[in-house]
Design a protein around this motif. Structure first.
Motif, short mmCIF file in Angstrom:
data_model
loop_
_atom_site.label_atom_id
_atom_site.label_comp_id
_atom_site.label_asym_id
_atom_site.label_seq_id
_atom_site.Cartn_x
_atom_site.Cartn_y
_atom_site.Cartn_z
N LYS A 446 0.83 -1.22 0.00
CA LYS A 446 0.00 0.00 0.00
C LYS A 446 0.86 1.26 0.00
O LYS A 446 2.00 1.26 0.41
CB LYS A 446 -0.93 0.00 1.21
N SER A 447 0.25 2.36 -0.45
CA SER A 447 0.81 3.71 -0.36
C SER A 447 2.28 3.80 -0.77
O SER A 447 3.15 4.10 0.05
CB SER A 447 0.67 4.24 1.09
N PRO A 448 2.58 3.56 -2.04
CA PRO A 448 3.97 3.67 -2.48
C PRO A 448 4.54 5.07 -2.22
O PRO A 448 3.89 6.08 -2.49
CB PRO A 448 3.89 3.39 -3.98
N VAL A 449 5.74 5.12 -1.71
CA VAL A 449 6.42 6.38 -1.42
C VAL A 449 7.32 6.72 -2.61
O VAL A 449 8.10 5.89 -3.08
CB VAL A 449 7.27 6.25 -0.14
N LEU A 450 7.20 7.96 -3.09
CA LEU A 450 7.95 8.40 -4.26
C LEU A 450 9.31 8.96 -3.86
O LEU A 450 9.42 9.78 -2.95
CB LEU A 450 7.17 9.47 -5.03
N LEU A 451 10.35 8.50 -4.54
CA LEU A 451 11.70 9.06 -4.39
C LEU A 451 12.11 9.62 -5.74
O LEU A 451 12.00 8.94 -6.77
CB LEU A 451 12.69 7.97 -3.95
N MET A 452 12.57 10.87 -5.74
CA MET A 452 12.92 11.50 -7.01
C MET A 452 14.23 12.25 -6.90
O MET A 452 14.69 12.57 -5.80
CB MET A 452 11.81 12.46 -7.44
N ASP A 453 14.84 12.48 -8.06
CA ASP A 453 16.05 13.31 -8.12
C ASP A 453 15.61 14.76 -8.23
O ASP A 453 14.92 15.13 -9.19
CB ASP A 453 16.90 12.91 -9.32
N ARG A 454 16.03 15.60 -7.30
CA ARG A 454 15.62 17.00 -7.28
C ARG A 454 16.73 17.95 -7.71
O ARG A 454 16.56 19.17 -7.67
CB ARG A 454 15.13 17.38 -5.87
N ASP A 455 17.85 17.40 -8.13
CA ASP A 455 18.96 18.23 -8.58
C ASP A 455 18.78 18.52 -10.07
O ASP A 455 18.84 17.59 -10.89
CB ASP A 455 20.28 17.51 -8.34
N PRO A 456 18.55 19.77 -10.48
CA PRO A 456 18.29 20.07 -11.89
C PRO A 456 19.52 19.95 -12.78
O PRO A 456 19.39 19.98 -14.01
CB PRO A 456 17.79 21.52 -11.84
N ARG A 457 20.68 19.79 -12.18
CA ARG A 457 21.90 19.70 -12.99
C ARG A 457 22.01 18.33 -13.67
O ARG A 457 21.63 17.30 -13.10
CB ARG A 457 23.14 19.93 -12.13
#
Length: 692
Positions: A446-457
């Protein structure tokens, strides 16, 4: 036969979770630990009939994998009580575990008594006797007579293998006697109800040499069986295993700097760590066998033949600046043997061979020379708390590559069995702007947690090829799968990756009693698919010795099922950072088709790939289920030995040369060059595919 130090390190979310009030591990705490496993596990919250059956199967398999000790009647007796084992443990009653121990210790003594009589001065090899290799074909004997017949085949097989090394029958038999002596000592030390007097006697008999007199060992064996009944990657970690995990993440330890394995009773040096004490001494070589170890003097050595690899490692490791003495058996190319003792001063060892590194290969295309960068990533180490980070290291390597003005880049994740989830996310983000990388599901999916790259470089905007094989797992699959989903890279190598799509957490117990490693989630790549069991499918598949049916998650016991969720790929404006003309060029299906045909032509005429295909055919044609003793005595080195990348221990230049000559590395570089050339000189809509 290959021996891997860590077959499958896990993606780890390391947490400190002390369980209050624990002293020595004993029956009273077993239920609390089981409850903690169930509280955290992604799928199971309570004990089911299936779990009960799995726990017992695991436990019996761990105790008697060869099925040479227990009788069928013993198994029936144990299974009859199994329905109440877990409920009794809940009430701090471990009588059923004691029942198993009493039967086990009795049968071990009987089989060892038979072995001592069988291995007398009249022992002779029986060439036509057959030994069963396949675990699935082995069955528990129905009588003591049949148990002795199984033991006879087992003894013939073991002595034959040691005879190949020693070339001395009596010495081989003596080694087997020593192994059985250690087995007897070990089983005695496992007694779950040792009284203080028995404990003192056990320690005295073992000469304080090994940590073998642990009545708690029986409980740790059981707890690991319980954990692995939930899924193939959950486990109970002993104190020593926790230390190994910390070393793999920290890339540093204090000791001599050697990778060890155990085979037929021998402790074997598999590799020496460049920069480590053993490496610098130049006194040891790969395939040396360690016969004895001493702490104070070479005159006071402890025989380690037949000892558990964990125990041998524990006495070789030690504080920086202290000596350790090793008695070594070495065989040269002419099969001549020598025995000698070396003194090594322990030092801090940085595991540099496990850190990311870069090499360059020159390729010529249309009379123009091109430089291809190859970044090798052995593991996903770091994530802040240990002071080392694979992402930081690769950023530095990419800066070096830019100065070399490379035409294209290969990211080598082959044989990379995983590591830190956070590092996987940040590393993938080096090759595109901001974007979603992975979702991790929680309990009951349940409720997958999102992990993302936040570095725009974007740290590298050029053409990218990712090299994988069936040993690429967990974090490697997140990176390769994400880059494939965003059409950022061409995935080449084995037909697919390992297929480990689960995430584990590690919770440490107080008083150095070990830790719980529990599967707490599945992860999903941006397409919404989990790599669980299926792995990441390569865009271009190359012949590989690892493309065998028995390698991969799907072949492990109690694997979690494959799952999928809705697509969560980030839009192009985030991935490209609104600079479509200044960033990387997406990989299209037409590009893949073009590259695949070019690669296929090269592979068809490549001598190394032909050799690999021949080896695969040879291995698959063999009957690996059983073997005659005559075959053991006449067998040669392992079929795959000459294909595996082996390092020249004292010559880093030769080691690098061997790596760069690997067929899959060279072909990945060729594909990288084709990709760069295609993007630079050919409009895809006008490109003509090569004729088949």
């Amino acid at each position: 036969m290959f021996i891997f130090k860590f077959f499958l390190p896990f993606i780890s979310l390391v947490t400190l979770f002390p369980i209050q009030g624990f002293g020595n591990l004993s029956c009273r705490y077993i239920n609390s630990i089981q409850d903690q496993f169930l509280k955290n596990h992604i799928l199971y919250s309570k004990i089911t009939p299936t779990i009960k059956k799995r726990v017992l199967n695991n436990f019996l398999k761990d105790l008697d994998r060869e099925k040479i000790y227990f009788l069928k009647s013993d198994i029936k007796s144990i299974e009859k009580r199994n329905h109440r084992l877990l409920s009794n443990i809940k009430n701090r009653n471990c009588s059923d575990l004691y029942h198993i121990y009493n039967i086990y210790s009795k049968r071990v003594k009987e089989r060892l008594d038979f072995a001592k009589k069988y291995l007398d001065k009249n022992f002779k090899f029986k060439p036509n006797l057959t030994y069963i290799l396949d675990e699935d074909q082995k069955t528990y004997p129905s009588s003591e007579r049949k148990a002795n017949r199984l033991m006879e085949a087992y003894l013939q097989y073991q002595v034959a293998n040691i005879f190949l090394i020693e070339n001395d029958l009596q010495k081989s038999i003596n080694h087997i006697f020593h192994i059985f002596k250690n087995i007897s000592k070990q089983v005695t030390s496992w007694k779950p109800q040792l009284n203080p007097k028995e404990l003192r006697e056990c320690i005295k008999k073992s000469n304080n040499s090994f940590q073998s007199c642990k009545p708690t060992k029986w409980f740790s064996l059981y707890l690991n069986s319980f954990a692995q009944s939930l899924d193939s990657h959950s486990s109970y970690l002993t104190r020593e295993e926790v230390e190994d995990f910390n070393i793999s993440m920290n890339l540093s330890l204090e000791g001599i700097g050697a990778t060890l394995s155990s085979r037929f009773g021998y402790t074997i040096i598999e590799n020496l760590v460049p920069g480590g004490a053993a490496f610098k001494s130049k006194k040891l070589k790969r395939k040396d066998k360690i016969l004895a170890v001493g702490q104070q003097s070479k005159k006071k050595l402890i025989n380690v033949f037949g000892e558990r690899i964990e125990d041998v490692v524990s006495i070789i490791r030690g504080k920086k600046g202290t000596p350790v003495y090793l008695k070594i058996l070495r065989e040269n190319k002419k099969k001549q043997k020598s025995i000698f003792t070396v003194k090594i001063i322990r030092s801090t060892v940085d595991l540099v061979e496990e850190a990311a590194s870069i090499d360059y290969v020159k390729k010529t295309l249309k009379n123009h020379s091109h430089t291809i960068g190859i970044i090798k990533v052995p593991s996903f180490y770091g994530s802040g708390r240990y002071g080392k980070s694979v992402t930081t290291d690769i950023k530095n390597l990419l800066n070096k590559a830019k100065k070399k003005q490379i035409s294209s880049l290969v990211l080598d994740l082959s044989n990379n069995r995983g590591g830190s989830l956070d590092e996987a996310v940040s590393l993938a983000g080096l090759f595109f702007a901001e974007g979603n990388v992975v979702k991790q599901s929680e309990k009951n999916y349940k409720s997958p947690v999102l992990l993302m790259d936040r570095d725009p470089r974007i740290f590298y905007k050029g053409d990218l090829v990712v090299l994988v094989n069936r040993l690429s797992a967990s974090a490697s699959e997140i990176v390769s799968g994400t880059l494939q989903n965003y059409n950022r890279a061409v995935i080449v190598g084995g037909d697919h990756t390992f297929g480990k799509g689960s995430v584990q957490s590690v919770e440490h117990l107080r008083n150095h009693l070990g830790a719980l490693k529990t599967t707490v989630g599945l992860y999903f790549i941006p397409s919404g698919k989990s790599t669980q069991k299926r792995g990441v499918i390569s865009d271009i598949s190359l012949p590989s010795i690892f493309n065998l049916n028995d390698i991969g998650e799907k072949n492990l016991d109690y694997t979690l099922p494959e799952q999928s969720i809705a697509d969560f790929k980030s839009p192009p404006k985030e991935i490209f950072s609104n600079q479509l003309n200044k960033n990387w060029k997406p990989i299209s299906s037409k590009t893949i088709s073009y590259l695949k045909l070019l690669s296929k032509k090269r592979v068809a005429v490549n001598k190394d790939f032909k050799k690999i295909l021949a080896q695969i055919k040879k291995i698959e044609s063999k009957n690996k289920k059983r073997i005659k003793i005559s075959k053991v005595l006449n067998k040669k080195d392992d079929d795959m030995e000459d294909i595996v990348d082996r390092e020249d221990l004292y010559n880093s230049k030769k080691s690098k040369e061997r790596y760069l000559k690997r067929a899959d590395v060279q072909e990945a570089a060729n594909i990288a060059l084709d990709l760069a050339s295609l993007h630079k000189t050919v409009l895809l809509k006008k490109a003509r595919l090569p004729k088949k």
